[in-house]
Write an enzyme that holds these catalytic residues in place. Structure first.
Site, mmCIF file in Angstrom:
data_model
loop_
_atom_site.group_PDB
_atom_site.id
_atom_site.type_symbol
_atom_site.label_atom_id
_atom_site.label_comp_id
_atom_site.label_asym_id
_atom_site.label_seq_id
_atom_site.Cartn_x
_atom_site.Cartn_y
_atom_site.Cartn_z
ATOM 1 N N ASP A 192 6.763 -25.723 -18.280
ATOM 2 C CA ASP A 192 5.813 -25.834 -17.186
ATOM 3 C C ASP A 192 4.556 -26.499 -17.756
ATOM 4 O O ASP A 192 4.372 -26.548 -18.981
ATOM 5 C CB ASP A 192 5.491 -24.433 -16.645
ATOM 6 C CG ASP A 192 4.340 -24.440 -15.663
ATOM 7 O OD1 ASP A 192 4.413 -25.196 -14.681
ATOM 8 O OD2 ASP A 192 3.359 -23.709 -15.899
ATOM 9 N N ASP A 196 0.751 -26.682 -15.960
ATOM 10 C CA ASP A 196 -0.536 -26.025 -15.708
ATOM 11 C C ASP A 196 -0.515 -24.567 -16.168
ATOM 12 O O ASP A 196 0.269 -23.757 -15.668
ATOM 13 C CB ASP A 196 -0.871 -26.076 -14.215
ATOM 14 C CG ASP A 196 -1.040 -27.501 -13.712
ATOM 15 O OD1 ASP A 196 -1.986 -28.156 -14.162
ATOM 16 O OD2 ASP A 196 -0.211 -27.946 -12.896
#
Length: 228
Positions: free
Chosen positions: A12, A14
């Protein structure tokens, strides 16, 4: 090649690789002020890890402006975040070291994010395009996180079984997506606390995580889930 090690590592963005949730925080509060309101902490927390569409729905409801046109807000927010991303992003502890180690070990990698392509391209100036074999953005899937589609798409593009991948996440939305996809999930909370969840390996940070650790996670998961 070690057949026991992960077929790929799916990252991932952010809050997991970079501290970009703080950038979104700045821009969302500025947008709320521009709209004549104030964004509540509860609404902001509900947006973490989510898609632009879901975040904008929460934004309008929180401001008490459910009929507020979305397009202008998305355009403003995208432009502001893009400029903030271009100023540079701060790596999460241990993230850059892990990414380098995974690439050095020759393990396939994917960036799997709810953020749209135009902003991801700006973030890749910090992350390094060469660090990812595949990039799956939030505006390039039919069903964004928490649906499993983004992670399953990444595994399919890499040509590897999702069950043999390790996904690394930081938010409840992202963890739900990775877990539902069938990947082995390593969760490192950033903005939000994460509850203990079956099948999710929790750590306080990525400091000390390396390819050997990820391999051990995969082996442990296989032992816990014997083949039928």
């Amino acid at each position: 090649m070690n057949s026991q090690r992960p077929a790929a590592v799916l990252f991932d963005m952010d809050g997991t690789l970079v501290d970009s949730e703080k950038v979104w925080e700045i821009a969302l509060h500025e947008l709320a002020a521009w709209a004549g309101g104030t964004l509540s902490p509860e609404a902001r927390a509900a947006m973490v890890g989510g898609s632009m569409k879901s975040s904008m729905r929460i934004f309008r409801e929180d401001l008490g402006q459910p009929d507020r046109p979305e397009e202008a807000d998305v355009k403003w927010l995208t432009s502001r975040v893009f400029n903030l991303f271009r100023e540079g992003l701060v790596w999460r502890p241990g993230a850059a070291e892990l990414l380098r180690a995974v690439k050095k070990a020759g393990m396939p990698t994917a960036l799997v994010t709810s953020t749209g392509r135009i902003l991801v391209e700006a973030a890749l100036d910090t992350l390094g395009r060469e660090n990812f074999d595949v990039v799956v953005c939030g505006d390039e899937v039919t069903m964004p996180k928490p649906d499993p589609e983004p992670y399953r798409t990444a595994a399919a593009l890499l040509g590897v079984p999702i069950e043999q991948c390790v996904a690394i996440e930081d938010s409840p939305t992202g963890v739900a997506s990775a877990l539902a996809s069938g990947a082995v999930v390593l969760a490192v909370p950033a903005e939000l606390e994460l509850p203990a969840t079956d099948g999710v390996h929790l750590r306080r940070s990525l400091v000390g995580v390396d390819p050997a650790y990820l391999t051990q996670l995969l082996i442990t998961q296989r032992l816990l889930q014997p083949e039928h």
